[in-house]
Design an enzyme around this catalytic site. Sequence first.
Site, PDB file in Angstrom:
ATOM      1  N   TYR A 272       3.943  -5.995  17.758  1.00 36.89           N
ATOM      2  CA  TYR A 272       3.871  -5.482  15.977  1.00 36.89           C
ATOM      3  C   TYR A 272       5.095  -4.527  16.866  1.00 36.89           C
ATOM      4  CZ  TYR A 272       3.278  -1.961  12.672  1.00 36.89           C
ATOM      5  OH  TYR A 272       3.876  -0.937  11.651  1.00 36.89           O
TER       6      TYR A 272
ATOM      7  N   PHE B 256      10.216  -0.792   3.437  1.00 37.58           N
ATOM      8  CA  PHE B 256       8.297  -0.967   4.101  1.00 37.58           C
ATOM      9  C   PHE B 256       8.882  -2.549   4.115  1.00 37.58           C
ATOM     10  CE2 PHE B 256       8.370   2.382   0.970  1.00 37.58           C
ATOM     11  CZ  PHE B 256       7.482   3.686   1.331  1.00 37.58           C
ATOM     12  N   ALA B 257       8.998  -3.555   3.717  1.00 38.15           N
ATOM     13  CA  ALA B 257       8.866  -5.603   3.876  1.00 38.15           C
ATOM     14  C   ALA B 257       8.824  -5.295   5.321  1.00 38.15           C
ATOM     15  CB  ALA B 257       9.759  -5.495   2.756  1.00 38.15           C
TER      16      ALA B 257
ATOM     17  N   SER C 205       6.680   3.566  13.363  1.00 40.21           N
ATOM     18  CA  SER C 205       4.804   3.533  13.273  1.00 40.21           C
ATOM     19  C   SER C 205       4.587   3.945  14.836  1.00 40.21           C
ATOM     20  CB  SER C 205       3.905   2.142  13.893  1.00 40.21           C
ATOM     21  OG  SER C 205       3.074   2.265  13.831  1.00 40.21           O
TER      22      SER C 205
ATOM     23  N   ASP D 277      12.386 -12.583  -0.785  1.00 39.27           N
ATOM     24  CA  ASP D 277      11.714 -12.665   0.464  1.00 39.27           C
ATOM     25  C   ASP D 277      13.328 -11.678   1.181  1.00 39.27           C
ATOM     26  OD1 ASP D 277      11.964 -12.616   4.083  1.00 39.27           O
ATOM     27  OD2 ASP D 277      10.473 -13.737   2.860  1.00 39.27           O
TER      28      ASP D 277
ATOM     29  N   TYR E 140       0.614  -1.196   0.237  1.00 40.31           N
ATOM     30  CA  TYR E 140      -0.127  -0.118   0.412  1.00 40.31           C
ATOM     31  C   TYR E 140       1.122   1.472   0.073  1.00 40.31           C
ATOM     32  CZ  TYR E 140      -3.207   3.588   1.569  1.00 40.31           C
ATOM     33  OH  TYR E 140      -3.658   4.419   2.236  1.00 40.31           O
TER      34      TYR E 140
ATOM     35  N   LEU F  13       5.534  -7.171   8.318  1.00 42.39           N
ATOM     36  CA  LEU F  13       3.913  -7.733   8.385  1.00 42.39           C
ATOM     37  C   LEU F  13       3.710  -6.614   9.536  1.00 42.39           C
ATOM     38  CD1 LEU F  13       5.094 -11.330   9.170  1.00 42.39           C
ATOM     39  CD2 LEU F  13       4.543 -10.750   7.344  1.00 42.39           C
TER      40      LEU F  13
ATOM     41  N   PHE G  30       2.171   7.490  11.264  1.00 44.63           N
ATOM     42  CA  PHE G  30       0.458   7.411  11.768  1.00 44.63           C
ATOM     43  C   PHE G  30      -0.269   6.808  11.807  1.00 44.63           C
ATOM     44  CE2 PHE G  30       1.239  10.058  15.905  1.00 44.63           C
ATOM     45  CZ  PHE G  30       2.894   9.922  16.235  1.00 44.63           C
TER      46      PHE G  30
ATOM     47  N   ARG H 111      -7.448   9.881  16.627  1.00 42.89           N
ATOM     48  CA  ARG H 111      -6.300   9.390  15.326  1.00 42.89           C
ATOM     49  C   ARG H 111      -5.262  10.147  14.164  1.00 42.89           C
ATOM     50  NH1 ARG H 111      -6.452   6.374  18.930  1.00 42.89           N
ATOM     51  NH2 ARG H 111      -6.667   3.789  18.611  1.00 42.89           N
TER      52      ARG H 111
ATOM     53  N   LYS I 158       8.580  -3.135  16.068  1.00 41.12           N
ATOM     54  CA  LYS I 158       9.207  -2.291  15.178  1.00 41.12           C
ATOM     55  C   LYS I 158      10.628  -1.375  16.433  1.00 41.12           C
ATOM     56  CE  LYS I 158       6.888  -1.907  11.260  1.00 41.12           C
ATOM     57  NZ  LYS I 158       7.461  -2.056  10.103  1.00 41.12           N
TER      58      LYS I 158
ATOM     59  N   ASN J 162       7.939 -10.208  -1.789  1.00 38.83           N
ATOM     60  CA  ASN J 162       7.546 -11.299  -1.777  1.00 38.83           C
ATOM     61  C   ASN J 162       6.290 -11.824  -1.736  1.00 38.83           C
ATOM     62  OD1 ASN J 162       6.239 -11.321   0.282  1.00 38.83           O
ATOM     63  ND2 ASN J 162       7.480 -12.529   1.588  1.00 38.83           N
TER      64      ASN J 162
HETATM   65  P1  NAD Z   1       1.369  -4.175   2.899  1.00 39.55           P
HETATM   66  O1  NAD Z   1       1.318  -5.116   3.881  1.00 39.55           O
HETATM   67  O2  NAD Z   1       0.732  -3.331   2.081  1.00 39.55           O
HETATM   68  O3  NAD Z   1       2.637  -3.505   1.930  1.00 39.55           O
HETATM   69  C1  NAD Z   1       3.990  -4.358   2.930  1.00 39.55           C
HETATM   70  C2  NAD Z   1       4.996  -5.665   1.690  1.00 39.55           C
HETATM   71  O4  NAD Z   1       6.220  -5.985   2.168  1.00 39.55           O
HETATM   72  C3  NAD Z   1       3.777  -6.227   1.092  1.00 39.55           C
HETATM   73  O5  NAD Z   1       3.892  -5.760  -1.007  1.00 39.55           O
HETATM   74  C4  NAD Z   1       4.325  -7.427   1.329  1.00 39.55           C
HETATM   75  O6  NAD Z   1       3.672  -8.808   0.201  1.00 39.55           O
HETATM   76  C5  NAD Z   1       5.198  -6.981   1.343  1.00 39.55           C
HETATM   77  N1  NAD Z   1       6.100  -8.250   2.171  1.00 39.55           N
HETATM   78  C6  NAD Z   1       6.135  -8.917   3.966  1.00 39.55           C
HETATM   79  N2  NAD Z   1       6.597  -9.482   3.990  1.00 39.55           N
HETATM   80  C7  NAD Z   1       7.999  -9.457   3.028  1.00 39.55           C
HETATM   81  C8  NAD Z   1       9.317 -10.098   3.706  1.00 39.55           C
HETATM   82  N3  NAD Z   1       9.551 -11.031   3.964  1.00 39.55           N
HETATM   83  N4  NAD Z   1       9.863  -9.775   2.425  1.00 39.55           N
HETATM   84  C9  NAD Z   1       9.680  -9.651   1.235  1.00 39.55           C
HETATM   85  N5  NAD Z   1       8.882  -8.671   1.319  1.00 39.55           N
HETATM   86  C10 NAD Z   1       7.916  -9.245   1.969  1.00 39.55           C
HETATM   87  O7  NAD Z   1       1.595  -2.632   4.247  1.00 39.55           O
HETATM   88  P2  NAD Z   1       2.017  -1.170   3.965  1.00 39.55           P
HETATM   89  O8  NAD Z   1       0.943  -0.201   5.011  1.00 39.55           O
HETATM   90  O9  NAD Z   1       2.431  -0.181   3.013  1.00 39.55           O
HETATM   91  O10 NAD Z   1       3.262  -0.968   5.498  1.00 39.55           O
HETATM   92  C11 NAD Z   1       4.217  -0.958   4.121  1.00 39.55           C
HETATM   93  C12 NAD Z   1       5.222  -0.625   6.079  1.00 39.55           C
HETATM   94  O11 NAD Z   1       5.749   0.480   6.679  1.00 39.55           O
HETATM   95  C13 NAD Z   1       4.932  -2.025   6.821  1.00 39.55           C
HETATM   96  O12 NAD Z   1       6.837  -1.946   7.680  1.00 39.55           O
HETATM   97  C14 NAD Z   1       4.128  -1.227   7.710  1.00 39.55           C
HETATM   98  O13 NAD Z   1       4.672  -1.923   9.108  1.00 39.55           O
HETATM   99  C15 NAD Z   1       4.784   0.025   8.440  1.00 39.55           C
HETATM  100  N6  NAD Z   1       3.390   0.910   8.747  1.00 39.55           N
HETATM  101  C16 NAD Z   1       1.834   0.883   7.897  1.00 39.55           C
HETATM  102  C17 NAD Z   1       1.466   1.378   9.104  1.00 39.55           C
HETATM  103  C18 NAD Z   1      -0.166   1.410   8.008  1.00 39.55           C
HETATM  104  O14 NAD Z   1      -1.458   1.667   8.714  1.00 39.55           O
HETATM  105  N7  NAD Z   1      -0.453   0.597   6.954  1.00 39.55           N
HETATM  106  C19 NAD Z   1       1.687   2.463  10.258  1.00 39.55           C
HETATM  107  C20 NAD Z   1       2.487   2.280  10.340  1.00 39.55           C
HETATM  108  C21 NAD Z   1       4.060   1.766   9.795  1.00 39.55           C
HETATM  109  N1  UDP Z   2     -11.696   1.224  15.002  1.00 36.71           N
HETATM  110  C1  UDP Z   2     -13.078   0.780  15.006  1.00 36.71           C
HETATM  111  N2  UDP Z   2     -14.244   0.005  14.360  1.00 36.71           N
HETATM  112  C2  UDP Z   2     -13.044  -0.759  13.188  1.00 36.71           C
HETATM  113  C3  UDP Z   2     -12.060   0.055  13.449  1.00 36.71           C
HETATM  114  C4  UDP Z   2     -10.624   0.636  13.762  1.00 36.71           C
HETATM  115  O1  UDP Z   2     -13.792   1.273  15.343  1.00 36.71           O
HETATM  116  O2  UDP Z   2     -13.409  -1.555  12.134  1.00 36.71           O
HETATM  117  C5  UDP Z   2     -11.488   2.282  15.862  1.00 36.71           C
HETATM  118  C6  UDP Z   2     -10.227   1.905  16.839  1.00 36.71           C
HETATM  119  O3  UDP Z   2     -10.950   2.060  17.689  1.00 36.71           O
HETATM  120  C7  UDP Z   2      -9.220   3.073  17.035  1.00 36.71           C
HETATM  121  C8  UDP Z   2      -9.596   3.603  15.145  1.00 36.71           C
HETATM  122  O4  UDP Z   2     -10.647   3.142  14.851  1.00 36.71           O
HETATM  123  O5  UDP Z   2     -10.340   4.059  17.517  1.00 36.71           O
HETATM  124  C9  UDP Z   2      -8.675   3.350  14.490  1.00 36.71           C
HETATM  125  O6  UDP Z   2      -7.838   1.858  14.220  1.00 36.71           O
HETATM  126  P1  UDP Z   2      -7.081   1.547  13.113  1.00 36.71           P
HETATM  127  O7  UDP Z   2      -7.373   0.271  13.566  1.00 36.71           O
HETATM  128  O8  UDP Z   2      -7.210   2.462  11.984  1.00 36.71           O
HETATM  129  O9  UDP Z   2      -5.902   2.560  13.579  1.00 36.71           O
HETATM  130  P2  UDP Z   2      -4.406   1.850  14.696  1.00 36.71           P
HETATM  131  O10 UDP Z   2      -6.125   1.396  16.224  1.00 36.71           O
HETATM  132  O11 UDP Z   2      -3.474   0.783  14.883  1.00 36.71           O
HETATM  133  O12 UDP Z   2      -4.410   3.449  15.455  1.00 36.71           O
END
Ligand code: NAD
Ligand code: UDP
Length: 338
Positions: free
Chosen positions: A148, A80-81, A124, A58, A11, A83, A177, A230, A152, A32
């Site tokens: 998680y 970014f890669a 994060s 991977d 994403y 979970l 955020f 949030r 991080k 991957n």
């Molecule tokens: P996402 O799952 O869409 O993207 C992660 C990508 O990494 C995916 O394309 C997945 O296939 C790949 N991947 C996973 N494990 C791998 C591995 N072992 N080797 C190679 N590729 C691998 O997630 P995202 O929302 O785009 O998030 C990207 C990064 O940002 C992550 O590290 C996530 O923890 C961090 N992050 C995301 C959020 C959020 O809310 N989306 C918030 C804070 C931090």
């Molecule tokens: N939330 C909710 N219903 C859902 C998903 C999330 O009410 O189905 C609320 C959750 O309790 C939080 C806010 O929305 O107050 C943001 O949650 P999200 O999981 O998107 O982000 P995070 O909690 O990781 O900040």
Amino acid sequence: MRVLVTGGAGYIGSHTLIELMAQGHEVCVLDNYTNATPAVLTRVRALSNGKIADFKGDVRDPAMLDRVMQDFAPDAVVHFAGLKAVGESQQKPLTYYDVNVGGTLALLHAMDRADCRKIIFSSSATVYGEPDYLPYDEAHPTRPASVYGRTKLMAEQVLTDWATAAPDRSAVILRYFNPVGAHASARIGEDPKDIPNNLMPYIAQVAIGLRQALTIYGDDYDTPDGTGQRDYIHVVDLARAHVAALDYTCKTCGARPFNIGTGQSYSVIDMVRAFERACGQTIPTQQAPRRAGDIAAMQANPARARAELGWQATHDLDAMTASTWAWQSANPKGYDAC
Ligand code: NAD
Ligand code: UDP
């Protein structure tokens, strides 16, 4: 610069590829596809009219990493890669440590072997945990409440120690955020594989008819309307923070964390109302108790990113909801139809 983007089909990664290429950077993806599809890169190529080298593999695989480093010879890595599901991390802690911490270690080893010295890391806001004060600044204590979050924070520590062990290394730690929204083209966006854990994709799936009602977790928080607050940030703003961070790595050494948020926060009810404005429908909701591990409110102080990276968010809440709806309505089944 030549930039290796791990997890680039995901994403945030996919949106970042577009912004990097728009600034003239050459990009290569290592993914991957555990949480993405190669169709994403087809769309990003079409949108950016650019070349993207890509490797399926991977981030924990040293041989694959060496191949990528040799073939592409990156000047910098955006990592970014990983979970990201908080609930799943509690069920599968070793998998999360393995991918998020082990993956970062393997990547740094490979960078050392290839003499690549700049990295930007997806961290994060969850590393902060229960707030002592809000908005969080980067000096706020870190005590993550989930596996998680701990993976991080541990990866941040590894990166910090790596970057300070030699004078010419640079690690920029971006503490995101809540990323939401989609690219203006509506061709790429967030496509959760299972039932969405996060608020915005859940609301979008209710609006498109894939789910019946949004469950609101908790209406008794100490917030103006009782629901959780949030700091939501548009994914394109977030993507641009990586471009700014890349410029910063060229001028600086060592490790530095930055909050990447807007500095504003919205409640669950605010988000529902904003989405209703965007899609022109009522979003059915039902009330449920608080979700385990949730905190009442979080909000970024993004002053450091503004001062030192020269970055700040420009998209408002309506831009976030409108772009999410444009993506969801143009792609009701996400990338599945590709
Ligand atoms: P996402 O799952 O869409 O993207 C992660 C990508 O990494 C995916 O394309 C997945 O296939 C790949 N991947 C996973 N494990 C791998 C591995 N072992 N080797 C190679 N590729 C691998 O997630 P995202 O929302 O785009 O998030 C990207 C990064 O940002 C992550 O590290 C996530 O923890 C961090 N992050 C995301 C959020 C959020 O809310 N989306 C918030 C804070 C931090
Ligand atoms: N939330 C909710 N219903 C859902 C998903 C999330 O009410 O189905 C609320 C959750 O309790 C939080 C806010 O929305 O107050 C943001 O949650 P999200 O999981 O998107 O982000 P995070 O909690 O990781 O900040």
